[in-house]
Design a protein around this motif. Structure first.
Motif, PDB file in Angstrom:
ATOM      1  N   HIS A   1      37.929  22.212 -53.769  1.00 31.96           N
ATOM      2  CA  HIS A   1      38.189  23.641 -53.549  1.00 31.96           C
ATOM      3  C   HIS A   1      39.088  24.113 -54.686  1.00 31.96           C
ATOM      4  O   HIS A   1      40.128  23.511 -54.964  1.00 31.96           O
ATOM      5  N   THR A   2      38.712  25.199 -55.334  1.00 25.24           N
ATOM      6  CA  THR A   2      39.447  25.738 -56.479  1.00 25.24           C
ATOM      7  C   THR A   2      40.289  26.933 -56.026  1.00 25.24           C
ATOM      8  O   THR A   2      39.788  27.821 -55.325  1.00 25.24           O
TER       9      THR A   2
ATOM     10  N   PRO B   1      41.545  25.927 -47.006  1.00 24.71           N
ATOM     11  CA  PRO B   1      40.875  27.231 -46.817  1.00 24.71           C
ATOM     12  C   PRO B   1      39.366  27.056 -46.760  1.00 24.71           C
ATOM     13  O   PRO B   1      38.837  26.000 -47.118  1.00 24.71           O
ATOM     14  N   GLN B   2      38.659  28.094 -46.332  1.00 22.94           N
ATOM     15  CA  GLN B   2      37.214  28.026 -46.205  1.00 22.94           C
ATOM     16  C   GLN B   2      36.567  28.205 -47.584  1.00 22.94           C
ATOM     17  O   GLN B   2      37.136  28.823 -48.485  1.00 22.94           O
ATOM     18  N   GLY B   3      35.381  27.675 -47.699  1.00 20.75           N
ATOM     19  CA  GLY B   3      34.611  27.885 -48.914  1.00 20.75           C
ATOM     20  C   GLY B   3      35.035  26.941 -50.026  1.00 20.75           C
ATOM     21  O   GLY B   3      35.749  25.957 -49.832  1.00 20.75           O
ATOM     22  N   THR B   4      34.553  27.277 -51.231  1.00 23.41           N
ATOM     23  CA  THR B   4      34.812  26.426 -52.390  1.00 23.41           C
ATOM     24  C   THR B   4      35.833  27.016 -53.340  1.00 23.41           C
ATOM     25  O   THR B   4      36.250  26.337 -54.280  1.00 23.41           O
ATOM     26  N   ALA B   5      36.247  28.283 -53.146  1.00 21.64           N
ATOM     27  CA  ALA B   5      37.204  28.896 -54.064  1.00 21.64           C
ATOM     28  C   ALA B   5      38.005  29.945 -53.317  1.00 21.64           C
ATOM     29  O   ALA B   5      37.548  30.546 -52.341  1.00 21.64           O
TER      30      ALA B   5
ATOM     31  N   LYS C   1      47.839  11.619 -41.845  1.00 19.16           N
ATOM     32  CA  LYS C   1      46.852  12.287 -42.686  1.00 19.16           C
ATOM     33  C   LYS C   1      45.623  12.732 -41.875  1.00 19.16           C
ATOM     34  O   LYS C   1      44.853  13.568 -42.338  1.00 19.16           O
ATOM     35  N   ARG C   2      45.470  12.211 -40.648  1.00 15.77           N
ATOM     36  CA  ARG C   2      44.363  12.655 -39.781  1.00 15.77           C
ATOM     37  C   ARG C   2      44.746  13.874 -38.957  1.00 15.77           C
ATOM     38  O   ARG C   2      43.969  14.802 -38.790  1.00 15.77           O
ATOM     39  N   VAL C   3      45.965  13.889 -38.429  1.00  8.28           N
ATOM     40  CA  VAL C   3      46.445  14.975 -37.578  1.00  8.28           C
ATOM     41  C   VAL C   3      47.691  15.549 -38.239  1.00  8.28           C
ATOM     42  O   VAL C   3      48.677  14.825 -38.451  1.00  8.28           O
ATOM     43  N   SER C   4      47.679  16.840 -38.566  1.00  9.52           N
ATOM     44  CA  SER C   4      48.837  17.432 -39.221  1.00  9.52           C
ATOM     45  C   SER C   4      48.859  18.926 -38.962  1.00  9.52           C
ATOM     46  O   SER C   4      47.841  19.528 -38.602  1.00  9.52           O
ATOM     47  N   GLN C   5      50.045  19.492 -39.147  1.00  6.04           N
ATOM     48  CA  GLN C   5      50.251  20.923 -38.952  1.00  6.04           C
ATOM     49  C   GLN C   5      50.111  21.638 -40.283  1.00  6.04           C
ATOM     50  O   GLN C   5      50.690  21.229 -41.291  1.00  6.04           O
ATOM     51  N   GLY C   6      49.368  22.737 -40.285  1.00  5.62           N
ATOM     52  CA  GLY C   6      49.215  23.525 -41.486  1.00  5.62           C
ATOM     53  C   GLY C   6      50.379  24.477 -41.690  1.00  5.62           C
ATOM     54  O   GLY C   6      51.226  24.669 -40.807  1.00  5.62           O
ATOM     55  N   HIS C   7      50.397  25.098 -42.871  1.00  7.55           N
ATOM     56  CA  HIS C   7      51.476  26.032 -43.186  1.00  7.55           C
ATOM     57  C   HIS C   7      51.435  27.255 -42.267  1.00  7.55           C
ATOM     58  O   HIS C   7      52.461  27.883 -42.011  1.00  7.55           O
ATOM     59  N   ASN C   8      50.268  27.589 -41.770  1.00  5.42           N
ATOM     60  CA  ASN C   8      50.151  28.732 -40.860  1.00  5.42           C
ATOM     61  C   ASN C   8      50.541  28.392 -39.431  1.00  5.42           C
ATOM     62  O   ASN C   8      50.493  29.254 -38.556  1.00  5.42           O
TER      63      ASN C   8
END
Length: 1387
Positions: free
Chosen positions: A446-447, A368-372, A289-296
């Motif tokens: 994040h929404t 993702p960046q931001g809140t939404a 949960k600390r180090v993981s690969q993202g979908h990208n």
């Protein structure tokens, strides 16, 4: 419902059994429907064909209009379901004792298969012409696309390109292609060819060329004179796997605890590559949960730790078609830290970050960046939402949906809860989702706004429409999507607007209505519905048929039925317009309907109760405006089978003879079979039983003969049964006759065999019986031997009762017979008689064919046809051989044939796994056997060509996972799909330095399944898994390797749990660590309880650290035993427990009951260190004196006289830790003694705690002290060895005495030669240092210990002349405080 089965009969007539049917449909009052297909629905029950008799009713002609074809099909489907609910009626006239109708259990005629297939097609809504080949060959049909490539067709650049397009029609269609909406001239390109009788394009690159030149959009057109059908627009793309751009990556410098993103940015491939991270040494990067690969594909560190520098990080891209892996240059990390030591012990610290000086931070989102944010997904696809957060400590991620719950049946969490996947998305899955990242410092959300769009999907796909001239119909094309798709109609591949006008056709949006159709209306219509997300293209032809009535069933059927039963006569037909159907009997002019007859709406005729006068010939006539057709059914009425004299209950004594009667009346034209059951199981007719047509006789009744006996009388059409019970009494007191008392033996052999009445197919055999040897002969067994196929081998021919000595034997053609007879009684069988003379029968053509015909491939390009060869009695003539025929199933090709003398034939050069029709016919010199039935065989299988795709692994618990995959296409199996198989192996354990076996294991999932469960895994481990398809040949290619990790589980039981009892005061426990920890061990739990017989004390629980493997229990009760239960623990819980009990005390005799004579028993000894209490039991009188005798291990014997009433006595002169033997005997009679008891006293001092010398911390401390002492000794030895002269005279306050040693230069020499001991001391044997009388030490001067050394090593400080040594001798200890003594004192 009626049951129907075919039987062989002479000529063209079949023989069909027809028991009762139900007339429930007659009450429905359904009006005849005007649909095109004849209803031939049927079901199978216990091997008997059961047609539903649901033929369509007659219509009144062409005037009927079908204005709403969809509503018509819906009503037909509803009527079908109602008709299938008809239940089987009770058989009329059946008797209470069980007579039931029977049917011949043979396969139905071929027309039934055609009718059955028609039924399935009609129920599914598809309108097809009958499958009868003669009808299909005559009827025309516009083209229909049957096979095509996928819309997005990606090909391997290393292979030839194949674009599939198959179609059917009558006449056979021709094909052409367009590329990018322009005509594609195949003849101009030498690399492009089209398969024969197919539209499939093959682009060959063996002679060169670039596949990229052929990329584009292709569409196939299949055309005959009745219309044109179109394929989908197939977008052809060539797979690409570009190289990674070269780049030099500088080390990434990051502060410990800060977030970090390593970007992958893989090169764009087609299809997109699979991304995974490894080190440059090809070791996988451990993710959590600390180090993981993202979908990208990027690698995210929620916070960087110092341990992350131990490896480098390389992004890898695996490309599907080329099966290549490209590796990016690795990233190296440089972590700046306030705690430079990478202490592994801090990794498990409860507050690891603060221990390493890392500041704690609230979570923030890395992606993702931001809140939404927002996301769009198509209906039916998978929705993947992802939230990756940074923070110290590492945040936890939780998912929610605003205004509702997550869909539990479709939602699953991935990537350590950082990703939410919702499968098969629908419109109700749209809305707002939010992820919540939290740690102990705070939380953030994040929404994600999810919008669900939809490519077009069918609501009502257009279906082929078959009409008669003048009828009406319609094509409906309804689809839905988001946004709403548009509908475009085409005819024969051209837009409908540009097609020639047709006054009989009307377009109303998504519906085309046809009125008063004519032959010229035949065409293929295309419906193209599309929106911005995709399109759907469907072909549906309109065919106008003008067909006179045709009968589909065989002509002149024979149906036999039992009197008073109910039956139904079917007459399947076809025609366009729909014909009307009428029934007639024996050529009478009136139509049959009403009274005992009922005509269903589908034309079937039901006779409610069969009578004798109903026997006759029934004619069905189908009529339309083009003509008429008729067929006849001959109905025979048979008498029922009845048992008119039933067996009766009997009581018999053992050894007597019992006869059970069973006399039957049946129809003489039916073959009667009488069989017996015992206790409802088939009765074995042994030597003691004789079965005749009307009775069963049991000779010498035994106890095992007791039970119920059932007589079953059956014919091909029905059966009757009756039951009786036989009770067997005990033995008779005296013999019933003189022979019963005589010895019994096996009969003598029969003799004087004679053959008479010689005929072509029979002969009479007569013999003279031998002596029965006091036991009546019950049976004669006739055997035969032939000298052509199996000379010298005897076979059983027939069996006859013991009361006959002559029989007519039925013979087979062309066999050279020789006979012998064996007599049988209850004792056994006689020796065979001498053989008779030989008799050869004349030859004839075979009357049967070989059985067990099979066709199976032994290689991928052959088919081996095998059969069971016929024996001598079925050859019927010389030179028996076999005519083997085969051809591809459902083709018009001619039969291949070959003559074989053996029992196998191999057909070569066959396609992979193709069905064949096979026939094997026997032939001899007299002619051929009957025409054989076809058997379906298959050519050889090849290895599967495809692997399961979309393999998904879901961890269920610590030992099991669930698998889900997509099935492979049937044509890639290349054989019979046996199973899907998963290969998996344990890659490593999450525990450091734990060796694991990487042996591959497998789990099988038989059949065409899409999911399964793999269990019995090891917890807390990394696994890898691959899946394959398995057919009869073997495994196919392996799927993509899946990796998964099992969570922590409970450990296995501790190993080698040992319980030792050195004395009566303590119990020592030892154990080894579990073989499978299955996680991080947190300790051990010990539960123990004292018990004495049925009394159980209070349970005590002890918890130990994971490193402790010993424990000592203080006994509170020296008499009771203890039961110990030990288990290991992880964070999940306690594992399997192991239970042991403390041993029984060796000095405790087993209690026994008091004997009858005088004796001493139950001697009990309870010892301590210097004493022991002795008790015993005896049965002597009061006042008896006893002697206690005990001997120690030094063989010293002592005795103590004791009065009987003085128990218990105490032995007080014992030695600690010594073993004694003891006995008690009578003082008056030393011969009366107890058994010898052995016991041992406890030691004087008992260490009840764990031995400190075995503790790890103590051993480490002692080693450190010993090393320090060794260093000090070496330093002292070096200093002493250097010696030297030190100028100190200037600092002396007292002049030196004349006896003091000195040098001429005035320096003081305080050292001696190197090989002398320290001055003033000597080393004793026990390691101490003792002073001599003449010792002179620096300590003796002044305040010893306050002196200092200068930089040059000279001694500086005040010192005084030594005091009178006698003054100090008495105060000095004999042992100095040497380092050696210090160690011994600590030990």
């Amino acid at each position: 419902m009626r049951r129907l089965a075919a039987r062989g009969a002479a000529g063209d007539a079949g023989e069909v059994a027809a028991p009762a049917a139900d007339s429930s449909d007659s009450a429905q009052g359904r009006s005849p429907s005007s649909w095109r297909l004849i209803d031939l629905c049927a079901i199978w029950d216990a091997g008997v064909y059961l047609p539903s008799a649901a033929w369509n009713g007659a219509s009144s002609g062409v005037a009927r209009r079908r204005l709403n074809e969809a509503e018509r099909l819906s009503s037909v489907r509803e009527a079908q379901l109602k008709r299938l609910k008809v239940t089987r009626p009770r058989v009329l006239g059946s008797r209470e004792r069980g007579r039931v109708p029977r049917m011949a259990r043979q396969p139905p005629p071929p027309w039934v298969h055609a009718a059955f297939l028609l039924c399935l097609l009609s129920l599914g809504g598809a309108i097809e012409i009958p499958m009868d080949p003669s009808i299909q060959n005559e009827l025309t049909q516009p083209p229909t696309i049957t096979k095509q490539s996928v819309k997005d067709h990606i090909v391997d650049p290393r292979d030839n390109i194949l674009i599939e397009c198959e179609a059917k029609g009558n006449p056979a269609p021709s094909f052409h292609w367009t590329r990018n909406s322009r005509f594609f001239n195949i003849a101009k390109d030498p690399r492009v060819s089209m398969r024969r009788r197919s539209g499939t394009l093959v682009i060959d690159f063996r002679s060169g060329g670039r596949p990229e030149e052929y990329e584009g959009e292709y569409q196939c057109f299949a055309r005959n004179k009745f219309g044109t059908a179109l394929s989908n627009r197939i977008r052809l793309q060539v797979s690409k796997s570009p190289l990674w751009p070269k780049e030099n990556l500088d080390p990434v410098v990051v502060q410990e605890g800060a977030p970090l993103t390593l970007q992958c940015n893989p090169p764009p491939g087609l299809p997109s590559p699979v991304i995974f991270w490894m080190s440059s040494s090809m070791e996988p990067i451990t993710q959590d949960k600390r180090v993981s690969q993202g979908h990208n594909g990027d690698l995210y560190f929620s916070n960087v730790m110092l341990q992350d520098m131990q490896t480098d990080y390389s992004c890898n891209a695996r490309f599907h078609f080329t099966h290549t892996i490209q590796q990016k240059n690795p990233f190296t990390l440089k972590v700046l830290t306030n705690h430079p030591y990478n202490d592994s012990s801090l990794r498990n610290h409860p507050d690891m970050y603060s221990a390493r000086g890392v500041a704690e931070r609230t979570p923030s989102f890395m992606y993702p960046q931001g809140t939404a944010s927002s996301q769009m997904v198509l209906r039916g696809m998978d929705l993947l939402l992802e939230c990756i957060a940074s923070g110290v400590p590492t945040p936890d991620i939780a998912w929610y949906k605003k205004g509702g719950d997550l869909p539990s049946d479709k939602a699953k969490f991935e990537n350590f809860n950082k990703a939410l996947r919702i499968t098969n998305v629908s419109e109700e899955d749209s809305g707002e989702y939010f992820c919540l990242a939290s740690n102990k410092m705070g939380s953030i959300r994040h929404t994600i706004s999810v919008r669900v769009k939809a490519a077009p999907y069918w609501l009502d796909e257009p279906k082929n429409l078959i009409l008669a001239p003048g009828e009406d119909g319609r094509l409906v094309c309804r689809a839905n999507g988001n946004p709403k798709p548009t509908v475009q109609w085409m005819v024969n591949g051209e837009p409908l607007q540009s097609a020639p006008p047709n006054p009989n056709r009307e377009v109303a949006g998504d519906t085309i209505i046809f009125r008063d159709t004519q032959i010229s209306s035949r065409a293929v219509y295309q419906c193209n519905t599309s929106n911005e997300h995709g399109y759907l293209l469907a072909n549906a032809f309109v065919s106008v048929l003008d067909v006179p009535p045709r009968m589909l069933s065989p002509r002149n059927q024979l149906i036999r039925v039992i009197l008073y039963n109910r039956t139904r006569l079917d007459c399947p037909f076809f025609g366009s317009p729909i014909p009307t159907l009428r029934w007639f009997k024996n050529g009478q002019g009136s139509n049959l309907d009403g009274g005992n007859y009922h005509v269903y709406e589908n034309g079937s005729l039901e006779i409610k109760m069969i009578r004798k006068e109903d026997q006759g010939i029934y004619t069905c006539v189908a009529t339309n405006i083009l003509g008429k057709a008729e067929n006849q059914v001959r109905l025979e009425v048979k008498d029922p089978t009845r048992i008119y004299r039933m067996p009766e209950d009997q009581v018999a004594k053992r050894g007597t003879t019992v006869q059970l009667e069973c006399r039957v009346k049946h129809d003489p034209s039916l073959k009667l079979t009488v069989s017996w059951l015992k206790d409802d199981e088939p009765l074995y007719i042994g030597n003691r039983m004789k079965k005749e047509d009307d009775s069963l006789t049991i000779f010498g009744v035994a106890e095992r003969d007791q039970g119920s006996y059932t007589c079953v009388a059956s014919t091909e059409l029905d059966q009757d049964l009756a039951k009786a019970y036989l009770t067997v009494l005990a033995d008779q007191a005296t013999p019933t006759n003189r022979l019963a008392a005589l010895p019994k033996g096996r009969p003598d052999r029969p003799r004087d065999l004679e053959l008479t009445d010689l005929a072509e197919r029979s002969v009479r055999l007569t013999w003279i019986p031998g002596d029965d040897n006091n036991s009546p002969i019950t049976d004669y067994v006739v055997q035969f031997e032939e000298d052509q196929f199996q000379p010298g081998i005897w076979h059983d021919h027939s069996k006859y009762p013991g009361s006959v000595n002559s029989a007519v034997l039925r013979l087979s053609p062309y066999v050279n017979y020789q006979f012998r007879v064996i007599a049988v009684n209850e004792v056994g069988s006689s020796h065979p008689s001498l053989p008779s003379e030989r008799y050869r029968t004349s030859g004839a053509p075979p009357e049967s064919n070989p059985g067990d015909v099979k066709g199976e491939g032994t290689r991928k390009n052959n088919m081996e046809i095998t059969w069971t060869p016929m024996n001598a009695t079925s050859a019927f003539g010389p030179n028996l051989r076999y005519i083997v025929k085969w051809r591809r199933r459902e083709t018009r090709e001619a039969w291949n044939n070959v003559t074989v003398w053996g029992s196998r034939y191999v057909v070569g050069q066959t396609p992979v796994y193709v069905p064949y029709e096979i026939r094997v016919q026997a032939e001899n010199d007299f002619g051929k056997g009957p025409e054989p039935e076809s058997v379906i065989g298959y050519s050889g299988e090849d290895y599967p060509r495809a692997a399961p795709t979309e393999v998904k692994v879901r961890v269920m618990n610590s030992t099991a996972i669930s698998l889900q995959w997509n099935r492979v296409y049937p044509d890639t199996v290349q054989g019979q799909l046996r199973e899907y198989r998963a290969y998996y192996w344990r890659e490593s354990s999450l525990l450091k330095n734990l060796w694991v076996s990487q042996k591959r294991q497998q789990a099988s999932f038989p059949g065409d399944r899409l999911r399964g469960v793999v269990s019995r895994l090891f917890p807390y481990s990394n696994y890898k898994l691959e899946m394959v398809v398995v057919n009869g040949r073997g495994d196919g290619p392996r799927s993509e390797t899946k990796e998964f990790t099992t969570p922590e589980g409970v450990p296995s039981a501790p190993r080698r749990f040992r319980v030792r009892q050195p004395n009566l005061e303590t119990i020592n426990l030892e154990w080894d660590h579990p073989e499978h920890p299955n996680g991080i061990m947190t300790g051990y739990t010990l539960k123990y309880v004292a018990f004495n017989g049925t009394k159980v004390g209070k349970q005590i629980v002890e918890n130990f650290s994971p490193n402790q493997t010993k424990f000592t229990v203080q006994r509170t009760d020296p008499v009771s035993r203890y039961r110990f239960t030990l288990s290991a623990r992880t964070q999940v819980g306690s594992g399997e427990a192991v239970t042991e009990e403390s041993p029984a005390p060796p000095n405790e005799a087993t209690p026994t009951a008091a004997p009858d004579e005088q004796s001493i028993w139950n001697v009990t000894v309870l010892p301590n260190s210097k004493w022991a209490n002795i008790t015993w039991k005896h049965n002597f009188g009061p006042g008896t004196d006893f002697v206690v005798e005990y001997i120690d291990s030094n063989h010293t014997k002592k005795t103590v006289p004791v009065k009987a009433q003085a128990q218990p006595i105490q032995l007080t002169d014992l030695y600690p830790g010594m073993t004694y033997t003891l006995r008690v005997y009578s003082r008056d009679n030393e011969g009366i003694s107890s058994t010898v008891i052995t016991f041992m006293t406890s030691t004087a001092y008992t260490n009840n705690q764990a031995d400190i010398a075995t503790q790890g911390w103590f051993i480490g401390l002692m080693c450190a002290i010993a090393l320090l002492v060794l260093i000090l000794l070496i330093v002292c030895f070096i200093k002493r060895s250097r010696g030297g002269k030190y100028p100190v005279r200037e600092k002396k306050d007292v002049p030196l005495g004349p006896e003091d040693p000195k040098e001429e230069d005035g320096s003081f020499d305080y050292s001696d030669e190197d090989n002398k001991p320290l001055q003033g001391s000597q080393t004793s044997l026990d390691g101490t240092i003792k002073q001599q009388e003449s010792d002179d030490s620096l300590v003796d001067y002044g305040e010893g210990g306050e002196g200092q050394f200068n930089e040059d090593g000279s001694f500086i400080g005040q010192y005084t002349v030594k005091k009178d040594k006698e003054e100090t001798e008495g105060n000095e200890s004999s042992e100095a405080t040497s380092p050696v003594n210090a160690i011994y004192s600590l030990a």
